[in-house]
Write a protein that holds these residues in place. Structure first.
Motif, PDB file in Angstrom:
ATOM      1  N   LEU A  67       0.664  -1.352  -0.124  1.00  0.00           N
ATOM      2  CA  LEU A  67      -0.090   0.361   0.057  1.00  0.00           C
ATOM      3  C   LEU A  67       0.940   1.184  -0.480  1.00  0.00           C
ATOM      4  CD1 LEU A  67      -2.777  -0.419   2.649  1.00  0.00           C
ATOM      5  CD2 LEU A  67      -2.595  -1.368  -0.242  1.00  0.00           C
ATOM      6  N   LEU A  68       0.747   2.105  -1.105  1.00  0.00           N
ATOM      7  CA  LEU A  68       1.551   3.110  -1.233  1.00  0.00           C
ATOM      8  C   LEU A  68       0.391   4.455  -1.630  1.00  0.00           C
ATOM      9  CD1 LEU A  68       3.697   1.687  -3.440  1.00  0.00           C
ATOM     10  CD2 LEU A  68       4.406   1.757  -0.504  1.00  0.00           C
ATOM     11  N   TYR A  69       1.067   5.114  -0.082  1.00  0.00           N
ATOM     12  CA  TYR A  69      -0.426   6.111  -0.254  1.00  0.00           C
ATOM     13  C   TYR A  69       0.115   7.453  -0.256  1.00  0.00           C
ATOM     14  CZ  TYR A  69      -4.147   3.375  -1.914  1.00  0.00           C
ATOM     15  OH  TYR A  69      -4.840   2.170  -2.728  1.00  0.00           O
ATOM     16  N   PRO A  70      -0.381   8.557   0.136  1.00  0.00           N
ATOM     17  CA  PRO A  70      -0.539  10.048   0.141  1.00  0.00           C
ATOM     18  C   PRO A  70      -1.217  10.172   1.557  1.00  0.00           C
ATOM     19  CG  PRO A  70      -1.391  10.616  -1.409  1.00  0.00           C
ATOM     20  CD  PRO A  70      -0.582   8.480  -2.141  1.00  0.00           C
ATOM     21  N   SER A  71      -1.048  11.126   2.619  1.00  0.00           N
ATOM     22  CA  SER A  71      -1.941  11.153   3.433  1.00  0.00           C
ATOM     23  C   SER A  71      -3.712  11.516   3.064  1.00  0.00           C
ATOM     24  CB  SER A  71      -1.907  11.759   4.209  1.00  0.00           C
ATOM     25  OG  SER A  71      -0.558  11.917   5.258  1.00  0.00           O
ATOM     26  N   GLY A  72      -4.313  10.705   3.797  1.00  0.00           N
ATOM     27  CA  GLY A  72      -6.289  10.283   3.048  1.00  0.00           C
ATOM     28  C   GLY A  72      -6.863   9.741   3.356  1.00  0.00           C
ATOM     29  N   LEU A  73      -8.177   9.406   2.944  1.00  0.00           N
ATOM     30  CA  LEU A  73      -8.990   8.023   3.499  1.00  0.00           C
ATOM     31  C   LEU A  73      -8.666   6.864   2.135  1.00  0.00           C
ATOM     32  CD1 LEU A  73     -11.820  10.525   2.892  1.00  0.00           C
ATOM     33  CD2 LEU A  73     -10.663   9.233   5.207  1.00  0.00           C
ATOM     34  N   GLU A  74      -8.196   7.451   1.180  1.00  0.00           N
ATOM     35  CA  GLU A  74      -8.232   6.212   0.469  1.00  0.00           C
ATOM     36  C   GLU A  74      -6.885   4.866   0.938  1.00  0.00           C
ATOM     37  OE1 GLU A  74      -9.428   6.061  -2.892  1.00  0.00           O
ATOM     38  OE2 GLU A  74     -10.564   8.200  -1.979  1.00  0.00           O
ATOM     39  N   PHE A  75      -6.258   5.675   1.807  1.00  0.00           N
ATOM     40  CA  PHE A  75      -5.321   4.234   2.564  1.00  0.00           C
ATOM     41  C   PHE A  75      -6.524   3.619   3.065  1.00  0.00           C
ATOM     42  CE2 PHE A  75      -3.242   3.104   5.837  1.00  0.00           C
ATOM     43  CZ  PHE A  75      -1.489   1.950   5.967  1.00  0.00           C
ATOM     44  N   VAL A  76      -7.065   3.884   3.843  1.00  0.00           N
ATOM     45  CA  VAL A  76      -8.162   3.075   4.606  1.00  0.00           C
ATOM     46  C   VAL A  76      -8.973   2.880   4.034  1.00  0.00           C
ATOM     47  CG1 VAL A  76      -9.793   3.558   6.072  1.00  0.00           C
ATOM     48  CG2 VAL A  76      -7.688   5.280   6.157  1.00  0.00           C
ATOM     49  N   LYS A  77      -9.365   2.877   3.123  1.00  0.00           N
ATOM     50  CA  LYS A  77     -10.010   2.292   1.745  1.00  0.00           C
ATOM     51  C   LYS A  77      -9.401   1.080   1.951  1.00  0.00           C
ATOM     52  CE  LYS A  77     -12.434   5.965   0.222  1.00  0.00           C
ATOM     53  NZ  LYS A  77     -12.982   6.863  -1.194  1.00  0.00           N
ATOM     54  N   ALA A  78      -8.352   0.933   1.190  1.00  0.00           N
ATOM     55  CA  ALA A  78      -7.258   0.307   0.521  1.00  0.00           C
ATOM     56  C   ALA A  78      -6.819  -1.416   1.780  1.00  0.00           C
ATOM     57  CB  ALA A  78      -6.063   0.583   0.368  1.00  0.00           C
ATOM     58  N   PHE A  79      -6.737  -0.640   2.695  1.00  0.00           N
ATOM     59  CA  PHE A  79      -6.934  -1.594   3.910  1.00  0.00           C
ATOM     60  C   PHE A  79      -7.636  -2.309   4.708  1.00  0.00           C
ATOM     61  CE2 PHE A  79      -5.627  -2.983   7.997  1.00  0.00           C
ATOM     62  CZ  PHE A  79      -4.716  -3.267   8.010  1.00  0.00           C
ATOM     63  N   ALA A  89      -2.054  -6.907   3.386  1.00  0.00           N
ATOM     64  CA  ALA A  89      -1.468  -5.949   3.798  1.00  0.00           C
ATOM     65  C   ALA A  89      -0.077  -5.512   4.212  1.00  0.00           C
ATOM     66  CB  ALA A  89      -2.326  -4.598   3.817  1.00  0.00           C
ATOM     67  N   VAL A  90       0.395  -4.558   3.250  1.00  0.00           N
ATOM     68  CA  VAL A  90       1.912  -3.506   3.773  1.00  0.00           C
ATOM     69  C   VAL A  90       1.991  -2.702   3.428  1.00  0.00           C
ATOM     70  CG1 VAL A  90       4.496  -4.575   2.847  1.00  0.00           C
ATOM     71  CG2 VAL A  90       2.910  -6.387   2.156  1.00  0.00           C
ATOM     72  N   LEU A 165      -2.942 -13.935   8.060  1.00  0.00           N
ATOM     73  CA  LEU A 165      -1.940 -12.876   8.388  1.00  0.00           C
ATOM     74  C   LEU A 165      -2.745 -12.024   7.874  1.00  0.00           C
ATOM     75  CD1 LEU A 165       1.734 -13.426   7.332  1.00  0.00           C
ATOM     76  CD2 LEU A 165       1.077 -13.224   9.225  1.00  0.00           C
ATOM     77  N   ALA A 166      -2.774 -10.369   8.892  1.00  0.00           N
ATOM     78  CA  ALA A 166      -3.806  -9.878   8.684  1.00  0.00           C
ATOM     79  C   ALA A 166      -2.779  -8.425   7.521  1.00  0.00           C
ATOM     80  CB  ALA A 166      -4.244  -8.567   9.913  1.00  0.00           C
ATOM     81  N   PHE A 167      -1.273  -8.233   7.842  1.00  0.00           N
ATOM     82  CA  PHE A 167      -0.924  -7.535   7.732  1.00  0.00           C
ATOM     83  C   PHE A 167       0.815  -7.341   7.915  1.00  0.00           C
ATOM     84  CE2 PHE A 167      -2.073  -5.218  11.024  1.00  0.00           C
ATOM     85  CZ  PHE A 167      -1.173  -4.384  11.830  1.00  0.00           C
ATOM     86  N   LEU A 168       1.356  -7.073   7.280  1.00  0.00           N
ATOM     87  CA  LEU A 168       3.752  -7.015   7.129  1.00  0.00           C
ATOM     88  C   LEU A 168       3.365  -5.320   8.186  1.00  0.00           C
ATOM     89  CD1 LEU A 168       4.963  -9.214   4.840  1.00  0.00           C
ATOM     90  CD2 LEU A 168       4.114  -9.833   7.216  1.00  0.00           C
ATOM     91  N   GLN A 169       3.923  -5.164   9.414  1.00  0.00           N
ATOM     92  CA  GLN A 169       4.376  -3.820   9.688  1.00  0.00           C
ATOM     93  C   GLN A 169       6.114  -4.039   9.914  1.00  0.00           C
ATOM     94  OE1 GLN A 169       2.502  -1.390  10.761  1.00  0.00           O
ATOM     95  NE2 GLN A 169       4.039  -0.196  10.748  1.00  0.00           N
ATOM     96  N   TRP A 210      -1.894  12.540  13.136  1.00  0.00           N
ATOM     97  CA  TRP A 210      -1.707  13.476  11.923  1.00  0.00           C
ATOM     98  C   TRP A 210      -0.152  12.485  11.931  1.00  0.00           C
ATOM     99  CZ3 TRP A 210       3.658  13.619  13.005  1.00  0.00           C
ATOM    100  CH2 TRP A 210       4.453  13.702  14.010  1.00  0.00           C
ATOM    101  N   LEU A 211       0.548  11.287  12.954  1.00  0.00           N
ATOM    102  CA  LEU A 211       1.098  10.398  12.183  1.00  0.00           C
ATOM    103  C   LEU A 211       0.838   9.913  10.603  1.00  0.00           C
ATOM    104  CD1 LEU A 211       0.711   9.306  15.800  1.00  0.00           C
ATOM    105  CD2 LEU A 211       3.080   9.814  14.612  1.00  0.00           C
ATOM    106  N   PRO A 212       1.120   8.973   9.972  1.00  0.00           N
ATOM    107  CA  PRO A 212       2.148   8.673   8.777  1.00  0.00           C
ATOM    108  C   PRO A 212       1.207   6.934   9.206  1.00  0.00           C
ATOM    109  CG  PRO A 212       4.138   8.958   9.338  1.00  0.00           C
ATOM    110  CD  PRO A 212       3.533   9.305  10.587  1.00  0.00           C
ATOM    111  N   ALA A 213      -0.106   7.086   8.200  1.00  0.00           N
ATOM    112  CA  ALA A 213      -1.204   5.839   8.555  1.00  0.00           C
ATOM    113  C   ALA A 213      -0.364   4.441   7.830  1.00  0.00           C
ATOM    114  CB  ALA A 213      -1.923   5.904   7.512  1.00  0.00           C
ATOM    115  N   TYR A 214       1.125   4.592   7.440  1.00  0.00           N
ATOM    116  CA  TYR A 214       1.969   3.249   7.643  1.00  0.00           C
ATOM    117  C   TYR A 214       2.764   2.757   8.708  1.00  0.00           C
ATOM    118  CZ  TYR A 214       5.046   7.184   6.225  1.00  0.00           C
ATOM    119  OH  TYR A 214       5.998   7.993   5.998  1.00  0.00           O
TER     120      TYR A 214
END
Length: 589
Positions: A67-79, A89-90, A165-169, A210-214
């Protein structure tokens, strides 16, 4: 307590029961015409089904999806789309966001064996170009904001278990190369339960971030916890916060945020840059939990922030120093609700010898902030001698070891490392107790409080004394106005004996003599730590940090020894100068 076996079912349940409730709102920066964007649970569910259908059609179920996104809601939808698809998800930063970020991202791509990349339309050309440059083949790219991609009606419910697995952090790599922590649905649910227990989150909770979603604190603490409890969150970009820290506090004011956290530097930034005029517009009375974690918590920051923002309604008991890491999914300990943080002033010399002794009158003290209590239903924590692997008594410093349902199974494709890190054994006369996570952090338990004192790999041993790098950095940053607001990196170089080095950013003024500043630093470190210190002065933004703001001390040591620092002035001990690869300034001593 929610009884679903996997996190996907929890989100589906809330989408069905709370369809019209706002799940997230993303706040714009100061761009003219920008407006806040809202996302209800029903809209999130519909988008997640559409994205999941695309992933399922392209055989990504069970596979890793970057998942490669700028800050915003698109990341949430993708995750959430990955959760709905049964994909792993990675989350990661966009290529080029940070120094060496493209190289790090290519390492993640290869390490994870990524099947697909999700991004947005604006980022798709750059992501596709990066994939070509990295030599990746067979990796599909989807701009998920294209509504023509995927069909929500074609989505099928994934077959998941608690151990799926849910995601790789991927870890931030402050002391080593990033590794992908395997977070299962069981781990995620257990830690969200721990967070909810510690912070009392519920359907009425309003998060603010305000933290990065990743970043794990942003993702697990501020995005996934609202989805776990059926709450909501206001989000803003890290850039917006860094440009104008008052925006974070204004978000808390405007959206009546109850839980919001940051690493310590975020609170420091507010102290330095929020003006009295901005302060007068704030109302922080809704802020019940101001979490402070991801880096050492500074006593002076906690006290100064509490005092400065009291007039805006901020309460001492709202501060919640906490401790956690990606390997434990996130939270391990935190200050219980309604209690103010514990400040413990200890004897500095005893701390260097591994003990928390009460401080005698006079100088030579260090003030630690407790990272709260460990809930026995969530974790068991022991303090262990890293060499003998025997448990240390209360009030003595050792490595923090942990057990609990939140502890991940290990790092992706690292079986040898996993055996060493995730299946360590505590040795006692009764035998060996296996199955412990070695956190790599140093700390002590005292009167129920966990005190985190530093990183094991970054400890500096000088003349038989253990020196914590962040203590040196903090001491110097308060020494002169030229250092305030600048980062420092303290570390040791070794030629058979350890030698202390400090790389310090400074703002050069006409009346400042760099040589005199170096001499002042050396004198202070010698007096406070009884150690000779080589000093390297550099321009602002030179000291490298991870994506979560941690100082990359190991990298700074490497840059010094390879003569790859843009040095303004340096004052080095001769043996340190001899270790460097290139020509150095005239050594002393």
């Amino acid at each position: 307590m929610l009884r679903q076996e996997n996190f996907t079912e929890i989100v589906l349940r809330h989408a069905a029961e709370l369809p019209d409730k706002e799940a997230f709102v993303f706040l714009p920066d100061s761009t003219p015409g920008a407006v806040a964007r809202q996302l209800t649970y029903a809209a999130l569910d519909a988008e997640a089904r559409r994205i999941a259908s695309w992933l399922q059609r392209h055989s990504a179920a069970g596979e890793r999806v970057l998942l490669l996104y700028p800050s915003g809601l698109e990341f949430v939808k993708a995750f959430v789309g990955c959760l709905y698809a049964g994909a792993v998800a990675v989350p990661a930063p966009l290529p080029g966001d940070q120094d060496n970020q493209s190289a790090r991202l290519t390492g993640i791509l290869r390490d994870a064996g990524v099947r697909a990349v999700l991004t947005d339309s604006a980022g798709e050309p750059a992501v596709s170009a990066w994939l070509r440059e990295s030599g990746a083949t067979g990796v599909r790219v989807l701009a998920v904001d294209d509504p023509a991609q995927g069909d929500a009606a074609a989505w099928t419910r994934p077959r998941l278990t608690a151990d799926s697995l849910a995601f790789l952090q991927y870890t931030s790599g402050s002391t080593s190369e990033p590794k992908g922590v395997m977070v299962s649905h069981r781990n995620l649910i257990a830690n969200e339960q721990a967070i909810s227990r510690a912070l009392g989150t519920h359907e009425g909770t309003r998060m603010g971030c305000w933290l990065p979603a990743y970043h794990d604190m942003g993702l697990i603490g501020h995005i996934l916890n609202p989805l776990y409890v059926g709450g909501s969150a206001a989000l803003m970009s890290p850039v917006s916060f860094l440009m104008r820290p008052a925006r974070w506090l204004q978000m808390i004011t405007d959206h009546r945020v109850t839980v919001s956290g940051s690493p310590n530097f975020g609170y420091d930034l507010c102290l330095r840059r929020v003006t009295d005029e901005q302060l007068a517009t704030l109302d922080l009375s809704s802020w019940e939990h101001a979490c402070n974690g991801a880096e050492p918590v500074r006593s002076e920051t906690v006290r100064a922030f509490t005092e400065r923002f009291a007039q805006a309604g901020f309460r001492p008991e709202s501060f919640c120093p906490c401790y956690g890491m990606a390997e434990t999914t996130l939270l391990v300990s935190g200050v219980p609700a309604g209690r103010a943080p514990v400040h413990r002033t200890v004897d500095a010399a005893a701390l260097e010898q591994g003990r928390l002794d009460d401080a005698p009158p006079g100088d030579g003290t260090r003030t630690l902030v407790g990272s709260g209590e460990v809930a026995p239903d969530d974790f068991t924590v022991k303090i262990v001698d890293p060499d003998s692997r025997a448990e240390r008594p209360e009030g003595h410093v050792g490595e923090i070891w942990a057990k609990g349902a939140s502890v991940a199974a290990g790092y992706w494709n690292r079986p040898r490392t996993n055996a060493q890190v995730f299946d360590a054994g505590i040795v006692s006369p009764a035998g060996t107790d296996p199955g412990w996570l070695r956190t790599g952090d140093l700390g002590a338990m005292d009167a129920g409080q966990l005190y985190v004192t530093g990183r094991l790999k970054e400890m500096i041993l000088i003349n038989g004394r253990n020196i914590y790098p962040h203590d040196v950095e903090r001491e110097v940053q308060g020494l002169h106005p030229a250092f305030r607001g600048g980062a420092g990196a303290a570390f040791s170089v070794d030629d058979g004996e350890e030698h202390l080095v400090l790389v310090q950013e400074f703002r050069r003024g006409a009346a400042q003599d760099p040589a005199a500043l170096c001499a002042e630093v050396r004198d202070r470190v010698r007096r406070e730590f009884q150690a000779s210190c080589s000093v390297v002065l550099v321009r602002p933004a030179t000291v490298r940090k991870t994506t979560s703001g941690k100082i990359r001390r190991t990298l700074m040591r490497q840059l010094l020894l390879e003569d790859r620092l843009a040095v303004v002035h340096q004052d080095l001990d001769r043996r340190v100068a001899d270790l460097a690869a290139g020509p150095m300034a005239t050594p002393v001593g």
